[in-house]
Design a protein around this motif. Structure first.
Motif, PDB file in Angstrom:
ATOM      1  N   PRO A 168     -16.948  12.460  15.803  1.00  0.00           N
ATOM      2  CA  PRO A 168     -17.512  11.474  14.810  1.00  0.00           C
ATOM      3  C   PRO A 168     -18.761  10.893  15.553  1.00  0.00           C
ATOM      4  O   PRO A 168     -18.767  10.298  16.363  1.00  0.00           O
ATOM      5  N   HIS A 214     -15.554   4.215  11.813  1.00  0.00           N
ATOM      6  CA  HIS A 214     -15.256   4.718  10.478  1.00  0.00           C
ATOM      7  C   HIS A 214     -16.469   5.684  10.048  1.00  0.00           C
ATOM      8  O   HIS A 214     -17.330   5.704  10.520  1.00  0.00           O
ATOM      9  N   SER A 215     -16.015   6.320   8.918  1.00  0.00           N
ATOM     10  CA  SER A 215     -16.865   7.444   8.657  1.00  0.00           C
ATOM     11  C   SER A 215     -17.366   7.178   7.023  1.00  0.00           C
ATOM     12  O   SER A 215     -16.720   6.609   6.188  1.00  0.00           O
ATOM     13  N   GLN A 250     -15.336  10.747   3.438  1.00  0.00           N
ATOM     14  CA  GLN A 250     -14.008  10.443   3.181  1.00  0.00           C
ATOM     15  C   GLN A 250     -13.419  11.532   2.462  1.00  0.00           C
ATOM     16  O   GLN A 250     -13.943  12.474   1.757  1.00  0.00           O
ATOM     17  N   GLU A 263     -12.863  10.805   7.145  1.00  0.00           N
ATOM     18  CA  GLU A 263     -11.917   9.564   6.976  1.00  0.00           C
ATOM     19  C   GLU A 263     -11.053   9.711   5.905  1.00  0.00           C
ATOM     20  O   GLU A 263     -11.565  10.055   4.881  1.00  0.00           O
ATOM     21  N   LYS A 264      -9.649   9.710   6.453  1.00  0.00           N
ATOM     22  CA  LYS A 264      -8.768   9.697   5.341  1.00  0.00           C
ATOM     23  C   LYS A 264      -8.498   8.624   4.917  1.00  0.00           C
ATOM     24  O   LYS A 264      -8.061   7.531   5.483  1.00  0.00           O
TER      25      LYS A 264
END
Length: 157
Positions: free
Chosen positions: A124, A129-130, A133, A154-155
């Motif tokens: 990533p 964090h992304s 999602q 991101e889950k």
């Protein structure tokens, strides 16, 4: 490896000084990635091509990371003008670069430059964090042997 991000950038000729991505810098998005540039118009030296210091992705100088943006004169003094490559190309041409080397988009002198930029990475991009999602429910619906396709998402619950 996966597609990490895509953006469209338009640069305009103007009377202001070069700034941001129009000055030498090293992308720090990731340790290993490739960036693809797709020109949406012909780009000659006056049209603002990608300019790259050949070999600078492998060989840096002490203090290279003290600044994000570097003046042309400093980079040219350190590496020499003979190592600077200007990626002129025709509309539709792809340019592939390891932008962990010093580079910038030369400021257009007499016409707009429009391009699509694609980042392709092995992990990533950027912070932990992304912006992309996937819900836990949708993640779990993907067969386990195919979840590697979701590595860049991101889950979330």
């Amino acid at each position: 490896p996966a597609l990490a991000s895509v953006n469209v950038r338009r640069s305009y000729p103007n009377g202001g000084p070069p700034f941001g991505n129009q000055t030498y810098h090293v992308d720090r998005n990731s340790k290993k990635f490739l960036k693809f540039f797709l020109y949406l118009n012909d780009v000659d030296i006056k049209g603002g091509p990608l300019s790259y210091v050949i070999g600078s992705h492998k060989h840096k100088f002490e203090g290279w990371d003290w600044h994000y943006n570097w003046p042309d004169a400093a980079i040219e003094k350190i590496f020499g003008n003979d190592r600077i490559f200007h990626a002129t190309a025709e509309m539709g041409d792809f340019i592939v670069a390891n932008t962990t080397g010093f580079h910038y988009g030369l400021k257009p002198a007499d016409r707009d430059r429009t391009m699509i930029t694609v980042n392709y990475m092995v992990h990533p991009e950027g912070p932990a964090h992304s912006a992309f999602q996937i819900s836990e429910k949708n993640y779990n619906a993907v067969p386990a042997d195919r979840r590697y396709l979701l590595d860049f998402l991101e889950k979330v619950k």
